[in-house]
Design an enzyme around this catalytic site. Structure first.
Site, short mmCIF file in Angstrom:
data_model
loop_
_atom_site.label_atom_id
_atom_site.label_comp_id
_atom_site.label_asym_id
_atom_site.label_seq_id
_atom_site.Cartn_x
_atom_site.Cartn_y
_atom_site.Cartn_z
N ARG A 235 0.82 -1.22 0.00
CA ARG A 235 0.00 0.00 0.00
C ARG A 235 0.85 1.27 0.00
NH1 ARG A 235 -3.75 3.01 3.96
NH2 ARG A 235 -5.62 3.49 2.72
N ILE B 144 -7.78 7.36 -1.17
CA ILE B 144 -7.57 5.92 -1.22
C ILE B 144 -8.41 5.35 -0.07
CG2 ILE B 144 -5.44 6.19 0.14
CD1 ILE B 144 -4.40 3.61 -1.10
N SER B 145 -9.24 4.37 -0.38
CA SER B 145 -10.17 3.83 0.62
C SER B 145 -9.43 3.18 1.78
CB SER B 145 -11.10 2.80 -0.01
OG SER B 145 -11.96 3.40 -0.95
N ALA B 146 -10.08 3.15 2.94
CA ALA B 146 -9.52 2.46 4.10
C ALA B 146 -9.34 0.98 3.77
CB ALA B 146 -10.45 2.61 5.30
N PRO B 147 -8.25 0.36 4.21
CA PRO B 147 -8.01 -1.05 3.91
C PRO B 147 -9.17 -1.98 4.26
CG PRO B 147 -6.01 -0.08 4.79
CD PRO B 147 -7.10 0.97 4.91
#
Length: 210
Positions: free
Chosen positions: A27, A53-56
């Site tokens: 990431r 960027i979306s949360a994992p």
């Protein structure tokens, strides 16, 4: 948060197969350089141009809901920095392919650089209106939408293969993550409440509601 701790926490949400795919994606190569120390915090991070960027955990849950398999052809709407596409590329393997549509030219170039640096060759970044899908490679086994639409765009329904599945957030300030299954008809189930940036385009919002 260290990568190992993040990956361990994801086991509370998703299948081991998705956890393993997430563990293989670096990431830190997909976030702006100044944010790399925060790459493995479980939260969205800004990538420029009003996008994130979306949360994992959200990437993991969407991949789990999609039930991605080896060899599948996937359409992603809202490619951003390429991170979500990389996770899906891990899940579909070298015999599968991810076609990712992004409307912001600078993000398309960023994603291409990130994916090349991380050595993902089974992802194609396309500049365009994601609400129109990408008819050149349709139909798709799976469709993943990473921005919230006012309703499910008709072109995406049309480009989903019979037996296929789509995961899409719908709504403005209050959003639902929907799982759409296409057989002889379209079946829609609500998975959870979410917060995503708006999906801009012909079949999306005309402008940001933030």
């Amino acid at each position: 948060m260290r990568k190992e701790r993040l990956i361990e926490s994801l086991r509370n949400y998703v299948s081991e197969r998705v956890v393993e795919a997430m563990s293989r994606v670096p990431r830190e190569l997909f976030v702006p350089e100044e944010l790399r120390p925060m790459a493995y915090e479980d939260r969205p991070l800004p990538i420029g141009h009003g996008q994130t960027i979306s949360a994992p955990h959200m990437v993991a849950m969407m991949c789990d809901l999609l039930d991605l398999r080896e060899g599948m052809k996937v359409l992603e709407v809202g490619g951003g920095c390429g991170y979500h596409a990389a996770v899906m590329a891990e899940l579909v393997g070298p015999s599968g392919h991810v076609y990712s549509v992004e409307r912001i030219p600078e993000l398309v170039e960023m994603a291409r650089r990130n994916l090349e640096r991380a050595r993902y060759r089974n992802v194609s970044m396309i500049l365009g209106d994601g609400t129109l899908g990408y008819s050149e490679q349709a139909p798709y086994d799976r469709i993943s939408v990473a921005a919230s639409a006012p309703d499910i765009p008709e072109p995406l329904k049309e480009q989903l293969r019979p037996g296929g599945r789509m995961v899409i957030p719908v709504g403005s300030y209050s959003q639902d993550l929907l799982v759409v299954t296409k057989n002889h008809d379209i079946r829609v189930e609500r998975a959870m409440g979410v917060i995503f940036v708006p999906l801009i385009g012909k079949y999306g919002f005309k402008d940001s509601f933030w």
